[in-house]
Write a protein that holds these residues in place. Structure first.
Motif, PDB file in Angstrom:
ATOM      1  N   ALA A  59       0.831  -1.209   0.000  1.00  0.00           N
ATOM      2  CA  ALA A  59       0.000   0.000   0.000  1.00  0.00           C
ATOM      3  C   ALA A  59       0.865   1.260   0.000  1.00  0.00           C
ATOM      4  CB  ALA A  59      -0.938  -0.012   1.208  1.00  0.00           C
ATOM      5  N   ILE A  60       1.926   1.265   0.812  1.00  0.00           N
ATOM      6  CA  ILE A  60       2.843   2.412   0.841  1.00  0.00           C
ATOM      7  C   ILE A  60       3.515   2.574  -0.519  1.00  0.00           C
ATOM      8  CG2 ILE A  60       4.991   3.309   1.840  1.00  0.00           C
ATOM      9  CD1 ILE A  60       4.112   1.912   4.483  1.00  0.00           C
ATOM     10  N   LEU A  61       3.961   1.474  -1.076  1.00  0.00           N
ATOM     11  CA  LEU A  61       4.618   1.507  -2.382  1.00  0.00           C
ATOM     12  C   LEU A  61       3.674   2.037  -3.459  1.00  0.00           C
ATOM     13  CD1 LEU A  61       7.212   0.834  -3.923  1.00  0.00           C
ATOM     14  CD2 LEU A  61       6.319  -1.475  -4.243  1.00  0.00           C
ATOM     15  N   ALA A  62       2.451   1.578  -3.459  1.00  0.00           N
ATOM     16  CA  ALA A  62       1.478   2.020  -4.464  1.00  0.00           C
ATOM     17  C   ALA A  62       1.181   3.512  -4.336  1.00  0.00           C
ATOM     18  CB  ALA A  62       0.186   1.213  -4.336  1.00  0.00           C
ATOM     19  N   GLU A  63       1.114   4.011  -3.119  1.00  0.00           N
ATOM     20  CA  GLU A  63       0.839   5.429  -2.899  1.00  0.00           C
ATOM     21  C   GLU A  63       2.028   6.296  -3.305  1.00  0.00           C
ATOM     22  OE1 GLU A  63       0.006   8.295   0.890  1.00  0.00           O
ATOM     23  OE2 GLU A  63      -1.021   6.358   0.859  1.00  0.00           O
ATOM     24  N   THR A  64       3.223   5.791  -3.093  1.00  0.00           N
ATOM     25  CA  THR A  64       4.445   6.542  -3.394  1.00  0.00           C
ATOM     26  C   THR A  64       4.788   6.519  -4.880  1.00  0.00           C
ATOM     27  OG1 THR A  64       5.296   5.930  -1.222  1.00  0.00           O
ATOM     28  CG2 THR A  64       6.902   6.723  -2.793  1.00  0.00           C
ATOM     29  N   ALA A  65       4.467   5.444  -5.553  1.00  0.00           N
ATOM     30  CA  ALA A  65       4.934   5.193  -6.919  1.00  0.00           C
ATOM     31  C   ALA A  65       4.656   6.299  -7.940  1.00  0.00           C
ATOM     32  CB  ALA A  65       4.377   3.858  -7.421  1.00  0.00           C
ATOM     33  N   PRO A  66       3.483   6.943  -7.960  1.00  0.00           N
ATOM     34  CA  PRO A  66       3.227   7.904  -9.035  1.00  0.00           C
ATOM     35  C   PRO A  66       4.190   9.103  -9.080  1.00  0.00           C
ATOM     36  CG  PRO A  66       1.181   7.314  -7.941  1.00  0.00           C
ATOM     37  CD  PRO A  66       2.301   6.732  -7.129  1.00  0.00           C
ATOM     38  N   ASN A  67       4.765   9.467  -7.953  1.00  0.00           N
ATOM     39  CA  ASN A  67       5.626  10.651  -7.893  1.00  0.00           C
ATOM     40  C   ASN A  67       7.052  10.348  -7.466  1.00  0.00           C
ATOM     41  OD1 ASN A  67       3.509  12.509  -8.550  1.00  0.00           O
ATOM     42  ND2 ASN A  67       2.719  12.175  -6.501  1.00  0.00           N
ATOM     43  N   SER A  68       7.499   9.123  -7.699  1.00  0.00           N
ATOM     44  CA  SER A  68       8.845   8.783  -7.248  1.00  0.00           C
ATOM     45  C   SER A  68       9.431   7.643  -8.057  1.00  0.00           C
ATOM     46  CB  SER A  68       8.825   8.395  -5.762  1.00  0.00           C
ATOM     47  OG  SER A  68       8.145   7.179  -5.580  1.00  0.00           O
ATOM     48  N   LEU A 125      11.947  11.509  -5.048  1.00  0.00           N
ATOM     49  CA  LEU A 125      10.570  12.013  -5.081  1.00  0.00           C
ATOM     50  C   LEU A 125      10.544  13.300  -5.905  1.00  0.00           C
ATOM     51  CD1 LEU A 125      10.220  11.533  -1.314  1.00  0.00           C
ATOM     52  CD2 LEU A 125       8.586  10.540  -2.891  1.00  0.00           C
ATOM     53  N   PHE A 126       9.486  13.487  -6.660  1.00  0.00           N
ATOM     54  CA  PHE A 126       9.383  14.655  -7.537  1.00  0.00           C
ATOM     55  C   PHE A 126       8.320  15.614  -7.024  1.00  0.00           C
ATOM     56  CE2 PHE A 126      10.657  10.974 -10.073  1.00  0.00           C
ATOM     57  CZ  PHE A 126      11.909  11.419 -10.454  1.00  0.00           C
ATOM     58  N   GLU A 127       8.686  16.892  -6.985  1.00  0.00           N
ATOM     59  CA  GLU A 127       7.787  17.947  -6.518  1.00  0.00           C
ATOM     60  C   GLU A 127       7.666  19.006  -7.602  1.00  0.00           C
ATOM     61  OE1 GLU A 127       7.701  21.486  -3.142  1.00  0.00           O
ATOM     62  OE2 GLU A 127       9.471  20.212  -3.334  1.00  0.00           O
ATOM     63  N   ARG A 128       6.441  19.291  -8.030  1.00  0.00           N
ATOM     64  CA  ARG A 128       6.186  20.350  -9.001  1.00  0.00           C
ATOM     65  C   ARG A 128       6.172  21.671  -8.246  1.00  0.00           C
ATOM     66  NH1 ARG A 128       6.650  20.150 -14.169  1.00  0.00           N
ATOM     67  NH2 ARG A 128       5.630  18.127 -14.194  1.00  0.00           N
ATOM     68  N   LYS A 129       6.964  22.636  -8.711  1.00  0.00           N
ATOM     69  CA  LYS A 129       7.107  23.921  -8.035  1.00  0.00           C
ATOM     70  C   LYS A 129       6.219  24.983  -8.693  1.00  0.00           C
ATOM     71  CE  LYS A 129       9.622  24.564  -5.221  1.00  0.00           C
ATOM     72  NZ  LYS A 129       9.389  24.469  -3.791  1.00  0.00           N
ATOM     73  N   PHE A 130       5.524  25.769  -7.882  1.00  0.00           N
ATOM     74  CA  PHE A 130       4.800  26.921  -8.410  1.00  0.00           C
ATOM     75  C   PHE A 130       5.786  27.966  -8.913  1.00  0.00           C
ATOM     76  CE2 PHE A 130       1.441  25.178  -5.710  1.00  0.00           C
ATOM     77  CZ  PHE A 130       0.390  25.189  -6.610  1.00  0.00           C
ATOM     78  N   THR A 131       6.916  28.038  -8.247  1.00  0.00           N
ATOM     79  CA  THR A 131       7.961  28.962  -8.672  1.00  0.00           C
ATOM     80  C   THR A 131       8.683  28.382  -9.887  1.00  0.00           C
ATOM     81  OG1 THR A 131       9.528  27.930  -7.144  1.00  0.00           O
ATOM     82  CG2 THR A 131       8.290  29.830  -6.335  1.00  0.00           C
TER      83      THR A 131
END
Length: 135
Positions: A25-34, A54-60
């Motif tokens: 469950a943790i893996l499935a939740e993490t997978a889309p952005n990492s 992990l990937f973070e989309r920045k507003f800046t």
């Protein structure tokens, strides 16, 4: 899970016991952005190295991605063999391939020197590497 992944992470920090279902469950939740990379030692059939980006989309900066480097660990029996250096090369490549402008992380203990050795700049317990320049 069955190749002692959680035991390896336990060499980095406190890691609770998880059921296989909870792990999935943790893996499935993490997978889309990492991206999670593991090194599988064939002889022992164990995971001996890992990291997560992990990937973070920045507003800046126009919505570009920033990469966070997490859970970097090499099994204590395999340290000193340049495996950590290979993992850092792969992490940088993954962040670049995802068009991230920066790769960042935080460290504890003496490991900050490891990141500096691999081209990161440090500020306290945090480290970063710029992958793109902005004007």
């Amino acid at each position: 899970y069955n190749r002692e992944f959680l035991l390896l992470l336990g060499q980095l920090t406190e890691t609770p016991t998880l059921t296989f279902e909870h792990f999935k469950a943790i893996l499935a939740e993490t997978a889309p952005n990492s991206v999670i990379v593991v090194v599988h030692h064939l002889t022992s059939d164990k995971i001996i190295g890992t990291f997560k980006v992990l990937f973070e989309r920045k507003f800046t900066r126009g919505g570009v991605l920033k990469a966070h480097l997490e859970d970097v660990v090499v099994h204590e029996s395999f340290r000193g063999m340049k495996l950590g250096s290979k993992l850092m090369d792969i992490a940088g490549r993954i962040a670049s391939e995802h068009n991230c402008y920066k790769l960042i992380g935080a460290s504890h203990g003496d490991s900050i020197d490891f990141y500096i050795k691999h081209g990161f700049d440090a500020s306290g317990k945090s480290f970063y590497k710029l992958l793109k320049q902005f004007e």
